[in-house]
Design a protein around this motif. Sequence first.
Motif, PDB file in Angstrom:
ATOM      1  N   HIS A  85       0.746  -1.313  -0.230  1.00 40.93           N
ATOM      2  CA  HIS A  85      -0.233   0.050  -0.003  1.00 40.93           C
ATOM      3  C   HIS A  85       0.833   1.334  -0.052  1.00 40.93           C
ATOM      4  N   ALA A  86       0.712   2.187  -1.086  1.00 47.67           N
ATOM      5  CA  ALA A  86       1.412   3.286  -1.421  1.00 47.67           C
ATOM      6  C   ALA A  86       2.901   3.200  -1.041  1.00 47.67           C
ATOM      7  N   HIS A  87       3.544   2.020  -1.495  1.00 49.69           N
ATOM      8  CA  HIS A  87       4.916   2.014  -1.439  1.00 49.69           C
ATOM      9  C   HIS A  87       5.310   1.444  -2.807  1.00 49.69           C
ATOM     10  N   THR A  88       5.823   2.200  -3.599  1.00 47.35           N
ATOM     11  CA  THR A  88       6.332   1.790  -5.151  1.00 47.35           C
ATOM     12  C   THR A  88       7.256   0.783  -4.970  1.00 47.35           C
ATOM     13  N   GLN A  91       5.838  -2.610  -4.266  1.00 47.50           N
ATOM     14  CA  GLN A  91       4.966  -2.825  -5.390  1.00 47.50           C
ATOM     15  C   GLN A  91       5.816  -3.367  -6.320  1.00 47.50           C
ATOM     16  N   ASP A  92       6.713  -2.869  -6.520  1.00 52.30           N
ATOM     17  CA  ASP A  92       7.597  -3.519  -7.716  1.00 52.30           C
ATOM     18  C   ASP A  92       8.479  -4.629  -7.352  1.00 52.30           C
ATOM     19  N   CYS A 132      -1.325  -2.636  -7.399  1.00 52.52           N
ATOM     20  CA  CYS A 132      -1.446  -1.894  -8.710  1.00 52.52           C
ATOM     21  C   CYS A 132      -1.448  -0.397  -8.473  1.00 52.52           C
ATOM     22  N   ASN A 133      -2.019   0.185  -7.595  1.00 53.28           N
ATOM     23  CA  ASN A 133      -2.421   1.596  -7.443  1.00 53.28           C
ATOM     24  C   ASN A 133      -1.111   2.423  -7.801  1.00 53.28           C
ATOM     25  N   GLY A 134      -0.947   2.914  -8.696  1.00 50.00           N
ATOM     26  CA  GLY A 134      -0.129   3.964  -9.292  1.00 50.00           C
ATOM     27  C   GLY A 134       1.342   3.283  -9.764  1.00 50.00           C
ATOM     28  N   ASN A 135       1.194   1.804 -10.115  1.00 51.63           N
ATOM     29  CA  ASN A 135       2.197   1.334 -10.595  1.00 51.63           C
ATOM     30  C   ASN A 135       1.890   0.385 -11.917  1.00 51.63           C
ATOM     31  N   SER A 136       2.378   1.399 -12.921  1.00 48.32           N
ATOM     32  CA  SER A 136       1.860   0.854 -14.479  1.00 48.32           C
ATOM     33  C   SER A 136       2.347  -0.727 -14.617  1.00 48.32           C
ATOM     34  N   THR A 139       0.034  -3.363 -13.042  1.00 44.55           N
ATOM     35  CA  THR A 139      -1.273  -2.978 -13.627  1.00 44.55           C
ATOM     36  C   THR A 139      -1.388  -3.636 -15.156  1.00 44.55           C
TER      37      THR A 139
END
Length: 152
Positions: A85-88, A91-92, A132-136, A139
Amino acid sequence: AGVQASFTHLIKFVLGKYLHAPGHHESRNQYSPYSPYQSATFKQPDSSNSQGTAHDVRGDGRASPSPSDEDVLNWAIRCIGLFTHAHTANQDAMHWGEQPTILSLLVTSCPFQYFSNPQLQLVLFPTLVAMCNGNSVNTEILSKTLNPKSLA
């Protein structure tokens, strides 16, 4: 980076055991040095010890309830959501590394009930959104397998 690697290894191990995903060949009852609870949960009853039982993790003579497979899987899925959550960078980490990745495990190996049962959707869908939020990249990976509009 060390926490990311440790977390992703632990989660891949849990998902591999509980999703029965391709590429993970370990048996549920097979010993694994990566299981921190194995010694407590697979402990053989000691007849000379009247205080404990085979599932006595607390040491007070009462049996501890074992979580179900679904409980463990729900826990792992929720942890992934909190981790990403909210951590690029976190997420990667969900699409890095050896196949299958954590993201692909969730999308391709989760039981169908997680996509059809409203209660289980509340476990899986927020995690997929957090990943996926903010991570292309995440997504794009998700959209190849699952229509992102179905998460709305």
